[in-house]
Scaffold this motif. Structure first.
Motif, PDB file in Angstrom:
ATOM      1  N   UNK A   6       0.822  -1.218   0.000  1.00  0.00           N
ATOM      2  CA  UNK A   6       0.000   0.000   0.000  1.00  0.00           C
ATOM      3  C   UNK A   6       0.853   1.264   0.000  1.00  0.00           C
ATOM      4  N   UNK A   7       2.181   1.101   0.023  1.00  0.00           N
ATOM      5  CA  UNK A   7       3.125   2.218   0.011  1.00  0.00           C
ATOM      6  C   UNK A   7       2.939   3.136   1.223  1.00  0.00           C
ATOM      7  N   UNK A   8       2.628   2.526   2.372  1.00  0.00           N
ATOM      8  CA  UNK A   8       2.530   3.262   3.624  1.00  0.00           C
ATOM      9  C   UNK A   8       3.864   3.104   4.342  1.00  0.00           C
ATOM     10  N   UNK A   9       4.756   4.006   4.039  1.00  0.00           N
ATOM     11  CA  UNK A   9       6.158   3.876   4.400  1.00  0.00           C
ATOM     12  C   UNK A   9       6.399   3.814   5.908  1.00  0.00           C
ATOM     13  N   UNK A  10       5.861   4.776   6.636  1.00  0.00           N
ATOM     14  CA  UNK A  10       6.163   4.853   8.068  1.00  0.00           C
ATOM     15  C   UNK A  10       5.670   3.626   8.838  1.00  0.00           C
ATOM     16  N   UNK A  11       4.387   3.248   8.738  1.00  0.00           N
ATOM     17  CA  UNK A  11       3.952   2.056   9.477  1.00  0.00           C
ATOM     18  C   UNK A  11       4.631   0.778   9.000  1.00  0.00           C
ATOM     19  N   UNK A  12       5.011   0.715   7.716  1.00  0.00           N
ATOM     20  CA  UNK A  12       5.729  -0.459   7.217  1.00  0.00           C
ATOM     21  C   UNK A  12       7.086  -0.578   7.910  1.00  0.00           C
ATOM     22  N   UNK A  13       7.767   0.556   8.088  1.00  0.00           N
ATOM     23  CA  UNK A  13       9.047   0.556   8.798  1.00  0.00           C
ATOM     24  C   UNK A  13       8.849   0.153  10.259  1.00  0.00           C
ATOM     25  N   UNK A  14       7.746   0.615  10.853  1.00  0.00           N
ATOM     26  CA  UNK A  14       7.447   0.271  12.247  1.00  0.00           C
ATOM     27  C   UNK A  14       7.194  -1.232  12.369  1.00  0.00           C
ATOM     28  N   UNK A  15       6.430  -1.797  11.438  1.00  0.00           N
ATOM     29  CA  UNK A  15       6.156  -3.235  11.453  1.00  0.00           C
ATOM     30  C   UNK A  15       7.450  -4.028  11.313  1.00  0.00           C
ATOM     31  N   UNK A  16       8.342  -3.542  10.455  1.00  0.00           N
ATOM     32  CA  UNK A  16       9.625  -4.220  10.266  1.00  0.00           C
ATOM     33  C   UNK A  16      10.471  -4.144  11.538  1.00  0.00           C
ATOM     34  N   UNK A  17      10.450  -3.002  12.205  1.00  0.00           N
ATOM     35  CA  UNK A  17      11.196  -2.818  13.455  1.00  0.00           C
ATOM     36  C   UNK A  17      10.699  -3.795  14.524  1.00  0.00           C
ATOM     37  N   UNK A  18       9.383  -3.906  14.655  1.00  0.00           N
ATOM     38  CA  UNK A  18       8.804  -4.820  15.642  1.00  0.00           C
ATOM     39  C   UNK A  18       9.118  -6.264  15.279  1.00  0.00           C
ATOM     40  N   UNK A  19       9.045  -6.579  13.989  1.00  0.00           N
ATOM     41  CA  UNK A  19       9.339  -7.944  13.542  1.00  0.00           C
ATOM     42  C   UNK A  19      10.782  -8.331  13.864  1.00  0.00           C
ATOM     43  N   UNK A  20      11.721  -7.433  13.607  1.00  0.00           N
ATOM     44  CA  UNK A  20      13.129  -7.716  13.892  1.00  0.00           C
ATOM     45  C   UNK A  20      13.350  -7.936  15.385  1.00  0.00           C
ATOM     46  N   UNK A  21      12.697  -7.097  16.207  1.00  0.00           N
ATOM     47  CA  UNK A  21      12.824  -7.262  17.657  1.00  0.00           C
ATOM     48  C   UNK A  21      12.246  -8.605  18.083  1.00  0.00           C
ATOM     49  N   UNK A  22      11.085  -8.944  17.553  1.00  0.00           N
ATOM     50  CA  UNK A  22      10.431 -10.207  17.893  1.00  0.00           C
ATOM     51  C   UNK A  22      11.295 -11.400  17.510  1.00  0.00           C
ATOM     52  N   UNK A  23      11.899 -11.355  16.339  1.00  0.00           N
ATOM     53  CA  UNK A  23      12.736 -12.464  15.878  1.00  0.00           C
ATOM     54  C   UNK A  23      13.923 -12.684  16.820  1.00  0.00           C
ATOM     55  N   UNK A  24      14.438 -11.594  17.376  1.00  0.00           N
ATOM     56  CA  UNK A  24      15.559 -11.724  18.317  1.00  0.00           C
ATOM     57  C   UNK A  24      15.107 -12.289  19.660  1.00  0.00           C
ATOM     58  N   UNK A  25      13.888 -11.976  20.023  1.00  0.00           N
ATOM     59  CA  UNK A  25      13.404 -12.332  21.346  1.00  0.00           C
ATOM     60  C   UNK A  25      12.711 -13.685  21.426  1.00  0.00           C
ATOM     61  N   UNK A  26      12.154 -14.154  20.334  1.00  0.00           N
ATOM     62  CA  UNK A  26      11.204 -15.265  20.414  1.00  0.00           C
ATOM     63  C   UNK A  26      11.811 -16.569  20.917  1.00  0.00           C
ATOM     64  N   UNK A  27      13.040 -16.848  20.586  1.00  0.00           N
ATOM     65  CA  UNK A  27      13.635 -18.112  21.031  1.00  0.00           C
ATOM     66  C   UNK A  27      13.761 -18.183  22.551  1.00  0.00           C
ATOM     67  N   UNK A  28      14.040 -17.037  23.157  1.00  0.00           N
ATOM     68  CA  UNK A  28      14.165 -17.022  24.605  1.00  0.00           C
ATOM     69  C   UNK A  28      12.850 -16.795  25.308  1.00  0.00           C
ATOM     70  N   UNK A  29      11.796 -16.439  24.531  1.00  0.00           N
ATOM     71  CA  UNK A  29      10.535 -16.109  25.165  1.00  0.00           C
ATOM     72  C   UNK A  29       9.498 -17.193  25.084  1.00  0.00           C
ATOM     73  N   UNK A  30       9.863 -18.360  24.593  1.00  0.00           N
ATOM     74  CA  UNK A  30       8.883 -19.420  24.397  1.00  0.00           C
ATOM     75  C   UNK A  30       8.705 -20.233  25.665  1.00  0.00           C
ATOM     76  N   UNK A  31       7.493 -20.239  26.173  1.00  0.00           N
ATOM     77  CA  UNK A  31       7.186 -21.024  27.367  1.00  0.00           C
ATOM     78  C   UNK A  31       6.701 -22.403  26.954  1.00  0.00           C
TER      79      UNK A  31
END
Length: 336
Positions: free
Chosen positions: A303-328
């Protein structure tokens, strides 16, 4: 003679190009963007224009919103030209032939105001430009995931508490400037009163209602951004650390709402709590979050919504780093 005001979304004219079978329709935004992109400052450089507007958009939230709308329209028009083997100079040439040089000179001043200054009214916005505001409004409200179940005493909805918080902000419109500082205290007092005897379902609804109202009305809250920001951070932390196992809503709906709220919240209030959001996840939640973030990022980029797309990417990158240690351990969190 009556003069009619023309908005960006209004139809300007249609012209015939020799290599096209159908006439090419031109709207005011098409013409305004063409005039700016072909001006001396940009000389056909689309990327330079976008970067110039992006830098300017950081001056205020108002400009940031308008940039997102305008960015979508610029990219849409750019793509439309390319798919029809046209350039912005072709558009200007045709308009000059049909409307004359005086019309070009008149519209150049309007183009500078609408494009370079991003002075955009609601009536200016095309369907493409409205996409961002519609998606943001839906994400912030979050009023579709909590509902009244069969037992009215158990389930609660944010809609039940929206007016409780909105009334505190509305109050500030009718008091003197010296008393407007009270609005943050009033919000805090109302939240404390509502949660005092609330059950788990009501807590979810109260906190979500607070986040909806304050984020929607942040520009109208006459306190410092830091002060209201601290309140939002505190309520958000309380919200995400509630026991989700008590909720009787679909796990996909809960995470879809929460992640969209994080993506579209524009003030950085939640950034410090990303780690808390992705703490103690089950394998099922990890799979769902992975799916939602990837889908949202792809849709926003498309949809060419640049700012929220960057925000989604930022959250995704953080999640990918955290998920292995956050799995119960695997547990069934949600009741059917």
């Amino acid at each position: 003679m009556m003069r009619f005001y023309k908005y960006g979304r209004d139809y300007l004219t249609e012209v015939k190009f020799a290599h096209l079978e159908k006439v090419f329709k031109i709207y005011y935004w098409d013409f305004w963007i063409s005039l700016i992109i072909e001006s001396e400052g940009f000389k056909g450089d689309w990327d330079k224009l976008i970067e110039t507007l992006k830098r300017k958009s950081k001056q205020s939230t108002f400009l940031m919103y308008n940039f997102e709308s305008l960015y979508g329209q610029i990219q849409f028009f750019r793509q439309h030209l390319s798919s029809n083997s046209l350039t912005s100079s072709d558009i200007i040439e045709k308009i000059q032939e049909t409307k004359g040089t005086v019309f070009l000179e008149q519209q150049l001043e309007k183009a500078q105001k609408k494009v370079l200054l991003m002075d955009i009214e609601e009536e200016d916005k095309t369907r493409v430009m409205n996409l961002r505001s519609e998606k943001r409004e839906t994400a912030i409200k979050g009023d579709g995931i909590y509902y009244h179940g069969e037992d009215e005493m158990v389930d609660a909805s944010p809609l039940d508490y929206i007016m409780d918080f909105w009334d505190q902000i509305e109050y500030s419109y009718f008091v003197g400037e010296s008393k407007k500082i009270w609005v943050t205290d009033r919000l805090a007092e109302k939240a404390q009163m509502l949660v005092k005897d609330a059950n788990i379902f009501e807590l979810f609804a109260i906190y979500r209602a607070f986040l909806t109202v304050v984020i929607e009305e942040i520009e109208n809250v006459p306190n410092s951004r830091d002060e209201i920001g601290e309140m939002v951070e505190e309520i958000f932390y309380k919200y995400i650390t509630l026991d989700r196992s008590q909720l009787r809503i679909d796990i996909l709906d809960f995470w879809g709402d929460l992640l969209n709220l994080m993506i579209w919240e524009d003030y950085g209030f939640f950034d410090a709590h990303y780690k808390d959001v992705f703490k103690g996840l089950t394998k099922e939640e990890i799979e769902i979050i992975t799916f939602i973030l990837q889908l949202e990022k792809e849709e926003l980029e498309k949809a060419m919504l640049d700012y929220p797309a960057e925000k989604a990417n930022k959250i995704q990158l953080f999640f990918e780093r955290e998920k292995n240690g956050g799995c119960a351990k695997i547990v069934k969190l949600y009741k059917g």
